[in-house]
Scaffold this active site. Structure first.
Site, PDB file in Angstrom:
ATOM      1  N   HIS A   1       1.520   4.167  -2.921  1.00 52.83           N
ATOM      2  CA  HIS A   1       1.422   5.620  -2.738  1.00 52.83           C
ATOM      3  C   HIS A   1       2.592   6.315  -3.434  1.00 52.83           C
ATOM      4  O   HIS A   1       2.419   7.320  -4.128  1.00 52.83           O
ATOM      5  CB  HIS A   1       1.450   5.977  -1.247  1.00 52.83           C
ATOM      6  CG  HIS A   1       0.096   6.042  -0.607  1.00 52.83           C
ATOM      7  ND1 HIS A   1      -0.961   6.751  -1.150  1.00 52.83           N
ATOM      8  CD2 HIS A   1      -0.360   5.522   0.568  1.00 52.83           C
ATOM      9  CE1 HIS A   1      -2.013   6.643  -0.347  1.00 52.83           C
ATOM     10  NE2 HIS A   1      -1.674   5.899   0.688  1.00 52.83           N
TER      11      HIS A   1
ATOM     12  N   HIS B   1       0.840  -1.203   0.000  1.00 54.47           N
ATOM     13  CA  HIS B   1       0.000   0.000   0.000  1.00 54.47           C
ATOM     14  C   HIS B   1       0.874   1.251   0.000  1.00 54.47           C
ATOM     15  O   HIS B   1       0.637   2.192  -0.779  1.00 54.47           O
ATOM     16  CB  HIS B   1      -0.904  -0.021   1.227  1.00 54.47           C
ATOM     17  CG  HIS B   1      -1.746   1.193   1.405  1.00 54.47           C
ATOM     18  ND1 HIS B   1      -3.040   1.288   0.930  1.00 54.47           N
ATOM     19  CD2 HIS B   1      -1.487   2.396   2.008  1.00 54.47           C
ATOM     20  CE1 HIS B   1      -3.533   2.480   1.230  1.00 54.47           C
ATOM     21  NE2 HIS B   1      -2.611   3.166   1.886  1.00 54.47           N
ATOM     22  N   GLU B   2       1.901   1.271   0.857  1.00 54.21           N
ATOM     23  CA  GLU B   2       2.770   2.444   0.945  1.00 54.21           C
ATOM     24  C   GLU B   2       3.619   2.610  -0.318  1.00 54.21           C
ATOM     25  O   GLU B   2       3.804   3.723  -0.811  1.00 54.21           O
ATOM     26  CB  GLU B   2       3.667   2.358   2.178  1.00 54.21           C
ATOM     27  CG  GLU B   2       2.923   2.261   3.497  1.00 54.21           C
ATOM     28  CD  GLU B   2       1.875   3.350   3.669  1.00 54.21           C
ATOM     29  OE1 GLU B   2       2.042   4.456   3.124  1.00 54.21           O
ATOM     30  OE2 GLU B   2       0.873   3.093   4.359  1.00 54.21           O
TER      31      GLU B   2
ATOM     32  N   GLU C   1      -6.480   6.725  -1.486  1.00 51.31           N
ATOM     33  CA  GLU C   1      -6.385   5.545  -0.623  1.00 51.31           C
ATOM     34  C   GLU C   1      -6.929   4.317  -1.338  1.00 51.31           C
ATOM     35  O   GLU C   1      -6.353   3.220  -1.258  1.00 51.31           O
ATOM     36  CB  GLU C   1      -7.151   5.775   0.684  1.00 51.31           C
ATOM     37  CG  GLU C   1      -6.431   6.659   1.675  1.00 51.31           C
ATOM     38  CD  GLU C   1      -5.041   6.151   2.001  1.00 51.31           C
ATOM     39  OE1 GLU C   1      -4.889   4.962   2.343  1.00 51.31           O
ATOM     40  OE2 GLU C   1      -4.092   6.947   1.895  1.00 51.31           O
TER      41      GLU C   1
END
EC number: 3.4.24.-
Length: 287
Positions: free
Chosen positions: A143, A139-140, A220
């Protein structure tokens, strides 16, 4: 105290740089064009200075310890996992750090895709399974790969400019109205004018926060989708399910929290930087 000091120092740096730029350009704020330039300098200046020093600020405010040489098998696995995901995502290997916190959280920051930091809390590192942590890391990394740091900075710059410009335009209209109805034609006076500007800054700032939070929630969902591609949908869902078992909140500062795995709770979803975990899980399950 350290966070407060760093925040004050950053704001002073923004004021100094913006004042120098205005002096060089000879900006005249008494005209509408000059006021717009003033608003843009301060609005975008603050956002981009914050972006430029984001990694340094994160390390200082969160007490991040960057892993250079792994001390144990857990840190080695952490570095190897981020390296593999970064290669899959087509970005340069981010710095990887650990910070002391009992909450299960992580965040990504940095001025560009190839100059970034991924940090995880000790609570997450030792409170989740490796599959769940892999989902969080993906997820990071997503980003970073999506360029969310720069995108949110641009959005923040636009809304900052709007707030600064609109507040002063409306305050000027109020001042002119009072002046036209005042026999002496003095208007609000400097103190009253600044008080009106302050109140309007607050009101328009709330509207701006809603806009920024909206785009943050969209990103997100995109980061969750990216994590599903990098680590697998089941691992990302497992990570979100694990987070749902704990408090849906974050003790991190807003600038880090916006690109974290878990956001701040709010009574109104409009003000939340992250969608509710239930909605994020449902979105992944429907893919």
């Amino acid at each position: 105290m350290k966070r407060i000091f760093l925040l004050i120092a950053t704001n002073l740096a923004v004021l100094l740089v913006a004042s120098i730029v205005m002096s060089i350009l000879g900006v005249n704020t008494s005209t509408m064009g000059g006021l717009l330039v003033f608003a843009a300098i301060f609005g975008f200046g603050g956002a981009f200075i914050s972006l430029a020093i984001s990694k340094w600020m994160a390390k200082k405010t969160m007490g991040c310890e960057v892993i250079t040489t792994p001390r144990d098998s857990t840190e080695r696995w952490l570095l190897d996992t981020v390296a593999r995901q970064a290669q899959q995502a087509g970005i340069k290997m981010p710095e990887v750090a650990i910070y002391q916190s009992p909450e299960m959280n992580a965040f990504a920051t940095g001025p560009s895709k190839d100059n970034s930091l991924v940090a995880v809390s000790t609570g997450l590192l030792y409170g989740m399974s490796q599959d769940e942590i892999e989902g969080v890391l993906a997820h990071e990394v997503s980003h970073v790969a999506n360029g969310d740091m720069v995108t949110l900075t641009l959005i923040q710059g636009v809304v900052n400019t709007f707030v600064i410009f609109a507040a002063r335009v409306v305050a000027g209209i109020i001042n002119n109205f009072v002046s036209s109805n005042d026999e002496e034609g003095e208007g609000l006076g400097m103190f009253a004018y600044m008080a009106v500007v302050f109140v309007l800054d607050m009101l328009f700032g709330i509207l701006a926060s809603i806009i920024v939070a909206y785009f943050s929630r969209i990103r997100e969902y995109r980061a969750d989708e990216g994590a599903a591609r990098l680590a697998g949908k089941n691992k990302m869902i497992a990570a979100l399910e694990r987070l749902r078992q704990g408090p849906e909140s974050s003790a991190m500062p807003a600038q880090m929290s916006a690109l974290g795995i878990n956001g701040k709770r709010s009574m109104a979803e409009l003000m939340m930087s992250h969608p509710p975990l239930e909605k994020r899980i449902a979105a992944l399950q429907s893919r």
